[in-house]
Motif scaffolding. Structure first.
Motif, PDB file in Angstrom:
ATOM      1  N   UNK A  65      14.743  84.937   9.579  1.00  0.00           N
ATOM      2  CA  UNK A  65      14.891  86.334   9.989  1.00  0.00           C
ATOM      3  C   UNK A  65      16.371  86.725  10.017  1.00  0.00           C
ATOM      4  N   UNK A  66      17.215  85.810  10.480  1.00  0.00           N
ATOM      5  CA  UNK A  66      18.651  86.094  10.512  1.00  0.00           C
ATOM      6  C   UNK A  66      19.197  86.281   9.095  1.00  0.00           C
ATOM      7  N   UNK A  67      18.816  85.392   8.188  1.00  0.00           N
ATOM      8  CA  UNK A  67      19.299  85.484   6.805  1.00  0.00           C
ATOM      9  C   UNK A  67      18.762  86.739   6.125  1.00  0.00           C
ATOM     10  N   UNK A  68      17.516  87.089   6.428  1.00  0.00           N
ATOM     11  CA  UNK A  68      16.938  88.300   5.853  1.00  0.00           C
ATOM     12  C   UNK A  68      17.707  89.535   6.330  1.00  0.00           C
ATOM     13  N   UNK A  69      18.084  89.548   7.600  1.00  0.00           N
ATOM     14  CA  UNK A  69      18.875  90.667   8.125  1.00  0.00           C
ATOM     15  C   UNK A  69      20.241  90.713   7.451  1.00  0.00           C
ATOM     16  N   UNK A  70      20.859  89.554   7.232  1.00  0.00           N
ATOM     17  CA  UNK A  70      22.152  89.514   6.548  1.00  0.00           C
ATOM     18  C   UNK A  70      22.030  90.049   5.123  1.00  0.00           C
ATOM     19  N   UNK A  71      20.982  89.642   4.422  1.00  0.00           N
ATOM     20  CA  UNK A  71      20.786  90.123   3.050  1.00  0.00           C
ATOM     21  C   UNK A  71      20.502  91.620   3.005  1.00  0.00           C
ATOM     22  N   UNK A  72      19.695  92.117   3.945  1.00  0.00           N
ATOM     23  CA  UNK A  72      19.422  93.554   3.986  1.00  0.00           C
ATOM     24  C   UNK A  72      20.701  94.339   4.244  1.00  0.00           C
ATOM     25  N   UNK A  73      21.545  93.812   5.116  1.00  0.00           N
ATOM     26  CA  UNK A  73      22.810  94.486   5.411  1.00  0.00           C
ATOM     27  C   UNK A  73      23.732  94.450   4.184  1.00  0.00           C
ATOM     28  N   UNK A  74      23.786  93.307   3.505  1.00  0.00           N
ATOM     29  CA  UNK A  74      24.648  93.173   2.335  1.00  0.00           C
ATOM     30  C   UNK A  74      24.183  94.057   1.186  1.00  0.00           C
ATOM     31  N   UNK A  75      22.869  94.220   1.046  1.00  0.00           N
ATOM     32  CA  UNK A  75      22.329  95.031  -0.045  1.00  0.00           C
ATOM     33  C   UNK A  75      22.174  96.492   0.329  1.00  0.00           C
ATOM     34  N   UNK A  76      22.413  96.826   1.582  1.00  0.00           N
ATOM     35  CA  UNK A  76      22.315  98.209   2.009  1.00  0.00           C
ATOM     36  C   UNK A  76      20.882  98.670   2.223  1.00  0.00           C
TER      37      UNK A  76
END
Length: 115
Positions: A65-76
């Motif tokens: 979940x943490x990595x998914x949030x990081x990826x969503x933030x990085x991809x906008x």
């Protein structure tokens, strides 16, 4: 006289203690007792492995979940798109307007038949 009584009593007590210890050990070494001990050890080991697996799964889920949030933030990506509702299919068995409908079928729809 007192010395003899003391040593006699000490010898009797040591004999009772040794007999008790030997009998207890013999009971522990019976096949039933050994099987029960092995079963208990296996259950304890299984419970420990289960607890570790559950803990590992929770850690993986949290990190995912943490990595998914990081990826969503990085991809906008701010909001995840909603998935469409699952489709529902109408039963075609009793649909008389369906050209495949058969009034008197020669086979059974009972899935449990002959099983």
């Amino acid at each position: 006289m007192f010395r003899r009584t003391f040593w006699f009593t000490t010898g009797v007590a040591a004999g009772v203690w040794a007999t008790t210890k030997v009998n207890r050990k013999l009971r522990q070494l019976t096949p039933e007792s050994l099987a029960a001990t092995a079963a208990n050890k296996a259950l304890e080991t299984g419970q420990r492995l289960k607890d570790r697996a559950v803990g590992f799964a929770l850690d993986v889920r949290d990190n995912m979940a943490q990595r998914e949030a990081e990826l969503e933030e990085a991809l906008g990506i701010q909001d995840s798109p909603e998935l469409p509702a699952p489709r529902r299919y109408a039963a075609i068995e009793n649909d008389r307007s369906n050209p495949k409908y058969i009034e008197n079928p020669t086979y059974s729809y009972n899935r449990n038949e002959d099983h």
